[in-house]
Design an enzyme around this catalytic site. Structure first.
Site, PDB file in Angstrom:
ATOM      1  CB  CYS A 111       6.246   5.306   4.286  1.00  0.00           C
ATOM      2  SG  CYS A 111       7.353   6.774   3.687  1.00  0.00           S
ATOM      3  CB  CYS A 162      -1.357   3.137   8.837  1.00  0.00           C
ATOM      4  SG  CYS A 162      -1.714   2.216   7.539  1.00  0.00           S
ATOM      5  CB  CYS A 195      -0.841   0.003   1.203  1.00  0.00           C
ATOM      6  SG  CYS A 195      -2.196   1.253   1.196  1.00  0.00           S
ATOM      7  CB  CYS A 196       3.841   2.311   1.877  1.00  0.00           C
ATOM      8  SG  CYS A 196       3.237   2.596   3.631  1.00  0.00           S
ATOM      9  CB  CYS A 256      -2.231   7.054   5.787  1.00  0.00           C
ATOM     10  SG  CYS A 256      -1.420   7.310   4.223  1.00  0.00           S
TER      11      CYS A 256
END
Length: 293
Positions: free
Chosen positions: A289, A266, A180-181, A263
């Protein structure tokens, strides 16, 4: 009516401009001037990214500039008293790179953006707009864009959150935060950094153990450009004190238990005694990240 105090050599606005209407006209003219400067800055950025304005120096050339910069600015070693100040580091960076220098900001605060803008007005400030940010972070971004002489550039991933959910399943951040990162932050930032020769980051040694040896200047092998950390030596008190003295925008979440802000899904509040980045990807073996490692 009481007299209005007047600084030596400066008349009140209505006296200088001839009345309220003229004052409003002056404000409008100033707003137009700033808007024109922003457009000029955007045009320079577009020309740079398209390769029309100047040749981007080679990796070997940039690596050598980074080596010389750390030797010149780093003093007798990381954390030594004779390291260059943040202002000196930025002055060196502006001299070396000019408009090929960008600032990266997570919009936790606006200190670095302000410091660089004082020497390079309308510098590009790159904000990774992942689609998952707190509302407070987006509000901070908007405030920075309107209060400091910078050009905020929203760096967005190729897929929207909805498109990513459709392709990879909902809440990828919970199942595979690395992917995702990478898709929402690292790859988009790496792509846009290809249009610059150097980037300045707000990375500080006080952030965490993984950043304790951060140099002032280094070559970023992941992104193939020079990486500059002007405030690497600053602790939290110095950062907050500078922001207060200069009336700078800070993310309100800093005062709500979030010393490190990423985010929303998270990031959690940090308890007393925890590392400042303990709230990032809590419960997962992940502390960065991927931008800085």
């Amino acid at each position: 009516m009481s007299a209005v105090p007047v600084a030596l050599g400066v008349a009140p606005t209505h006296a200088r401009t001839g009345g309220e209407g003229s004052s409003l006209a002056g404000l409008a003219a100033e707003a137009r001037r700033k808007a024109a400067l922003r457009e000029q800055s955007r045009a320079r950025r577009n020309a740079r990214v398209d390769g029309r304005e100047r040749r981007r120096r080679s990796i070997s050339e940039l690596s050598e500039i980074a080596r010389r910069g750390q030797a010149e600015l780093g003093g007798s070693g990381i954390g030594a008293a004779d390291e260059a100040s943040a202002e000196e580091v930025i002055a060196w960076a502006v001299e070396q790179f000019g408009d090929s220098l960008a600032v990266a900001s997570s919009m936790t605060d606006s200190v670095l953006s302000y410091l660089v803008s004082r020497q390079l007005p309308w510098v590009d400030v790159l904000f990774g707009d992942t689609g998952y940010h707190f509302a407070e972070t987006l509000g901070t971004r908007d405030a920075v864009a309107h209060s400091i002489d910078v050009t905020v550039v929203d760096v967005r991933p190729r897929l929207s959150v909805a498109e990513q959910d459709e392709a990879y399943g909902a809440d990828l951040f919970a199942r595979d935060p690395e992917s995702c990162c990478r898709m929402r932050k690292v790859e988009p930032m790496r792509e846009i950094l290809g249009g610059y020769e150097a980037w300045a980051t707000g990375l500080r040694r006080a952030d965490s153990g993984t950043r304790a040896k951060a140099p002032l200047v280094t070559f970023d092998h992941n992104n193939n450009l020079v990486k500059i950390n002007p405030i690497a030596a600053w602790d939290d008190d110095r950062l907050v004190g500078y922001a207060l003295r200069h009336g700078l925008t800070v993310n309100p979440l800093l005062n709500d238990g979030y010393p490190s802000i990423g985010c929303e899904p998270c990031t959690r509040r940090v308890s007393a005694g925890e590392d400042s980045r303990a709230g990032r990807w809590s419960g997962v073996d992940k502390t960065e990240c991927g931008l800085h490692i």
